[in-house]
Design an enzyme around this catalytic site. Structure first.
Site, PDB file in Angstrom:
ATOM      1  N   TYR A 103     -18.389 -51.590  30.226  1.00 29.48           N
ATOM      2  CA  TYR A 103     -19.654 -51.728  29.494  1.00 29.48           C
ATOM      3  C   TYR A 103     -19.438 -52.474  28.186  1.00 29.48           C
ATOM      4  CZ  TYR A 103     -21.370 -47.890  32.479  1.00 29.48           C
ATOM      5  OH  TYR A 103     -21.733 -47.094  33.529  1.00 29.48           O
ATOM      6  N   GLU A 139     -33.937 -26.307  25.356  1.00 35.93           N
ATOM      7  CA  GLU A 139     -35.135 -26.690  26.113  1.00 35.93           C
ATOM      8  C   GLU A 139     -36.380 -26.833  25.251  1.00 35.93           C
ATOM      9  OE1 GLU A 139     -34.147 -25.178  30.605  1.00 35.93           O
ATOM     10  OE2 GLU A 139     -35.177 -23.762  29.271  1.00 35.93           O
TER      11      GLU A 139
END
Length: 397
Positions: free
Chosen positions: A310, A380
């Protein structure tokens, strides 16, 4: 429409409130993805669930298998003028045994979402819900890209080579990553380089097998591998200016099948990270040469496969300035930060940034455990925040 858009500064709280109202759905999606993780290019169950949710959202056209069989693309407002805004979420998990103890832990032995891709997908689905109900406020089309194979396998490269930027008329690309160790609920980005170039290598050391009680009758590739490891660390600590950034890390070693047998071969897999392409060129040459020379010194041979994986992610200066200004409105001035220096992490989001003005952002989770840790988890209660933020960007850029 102009009148509707004049109060855009109030959109943030409204988006947050609405995202929170269906936050249980976003959490449920995240838990489903988390329980059934899949490795790069194998995200079949994951992609099917993404397609199911996107298809249930009115106004979104869903395209399956663009460039890669497991890729999913959703398009909203495709008849609107101007170039599209692309929002990207990565889909693949890691080959790692989960140790979180969560009630929704991975059901697949040896595979887990230890980089937050489950949360990325869920929050992007939430953003799609929010934007679909506000399509009359959009100035540009929005393209939701659920990308396979970010973890070292170059899913973004495959999508750009398939022409995703031109096919959907994309003019800007945004990527959001939950990030531990950064303050909870804060937004970080920076103009220019934000991640390092990321290469990988595989070394196969050929020795000679023998009984462990008679090591002089063979050539021990495990012992040679130990010398190779030390030589690689010597390269970074004694051949590179301490003010330059370069990392060589070996993350996997494999050798032998029995405790009392010296095996014939040993394998090492690792990565090289830096920001300077010229330094990478030099270090690749030294790495390959040092490994071969060390193995020869201990009567073994080496095969080295070095893959330039990358490039660095480079954030567009103008787009990043806009993102930071919008973040000050959405998160607040004190919760918006310019990252002091780029990260040595690698990200295939770089392939988008090579073709199109892009911005890669970090949303701090304050988590104790880092990325790729068997106990990594995403809070969450941040999922709806990420959904609202991505929707806000698509509406205001």
């Amino acid at each position: 429409m102009k009148d509707q858009r004049e109060d855009w500064l109030t959109w943030g709280p409204h988006l947050l409130a609405e995202a929170e109202s269906f936050g249980e759905d976003i959490i449920a999606w995240r838990r489903e993805f988390h329980q059934f993780p899949e490795l790069a290019y194998e995200e079949n169950v994951t992609a099917s669930r993404v397609v199911q949710v996107l298809s249930s959202i009115e106004g979104i056209r869903v395209i399956q298998g663009f460039g890669v069989p497991t890729a999913v693309v959703g398009v909203l407002g495709e008849n609107l003028p101007g170039g599209a805004t692309m929002l990207r979420a990565d889909m693949d998990a890691l080959a790692l045994e989960e140790e979180t103890g969560l009630s929704f832990s991975s059901c697949i032995p040896g595979i887990m979402h230890a980089c937050g891709h489950d949360a990325h997908m869920a929050s992007l689905l939430g953003a799609a819900e929010l934007l679909a109900s506000r399509v009359d406020l959009l100035r540009h089309p929005v393209v939701f890209v659920f990308q396979p194979a970010e973890e070292g396998k170059g899913g973004a490269r495959a999508l750009t080579e398939a022409g995703i930027i031109g096919k959907f008329g994309i003019e800007r690309v945004l990527g959001l990553h939950f990030w531990p160790k950064l303050p909870y609920g804060t937004l970080f980005t920076r103009p220019g380089p934000i991640t390092a170039l990321s290469d990988r290598f595989h070394v196969e050391i050929q020795g000679a097998a023998c009984h462990a009680a008679s090591p002089h009758m063979g050539v021990d590739p495990i012992a040679v591998a130990a010398h190779v490891l030390l030589a690689l660390q010597h390269l970074t600590s004694r051949e590179v200016d301490p003010l330059d950034s370069v990392v060589i890390s070996v993350g996997q070693i494999e050798a032998g099948d029995a405790y009392n047998v010296i095996p014939e071969r040993a394998h090492l897999w690792g990565t090289l990270r830096t920001f300077d392409p010229a330094l990478r060129d030099r270090m690749q040459k030294r790495l390959e040469g040092a490994i071969v020379d060390v193995c020869r010194a201990f009567l073994s041979t080496a095969g080295v496969e070095y893959v330039r994986n990358y490039p660095p992610v480079s954030n567009d200066v103008e787009l990043t300035s806009q993102v930071l200004e919008l973040s000050r409105h959405f998160f607040g001035v004190e919760e918006t930060h310019v990252l002091d220096r780029p990260l040595l992490a690698g990200e295939d989001f770089s392939f988008y940034s090579l073709e199109c003005p892009s911005n890669f952002m970090l949303l701090g989770t304050g988590a104790e455990y880092g990325l790729h840790h068997p106990k990594y988890d995403v809070p969450e209660e941040l999922l709806h925040l990420a959904s609202a933020w991505q929707a806000f960007l698509a509406l205001t850029l």
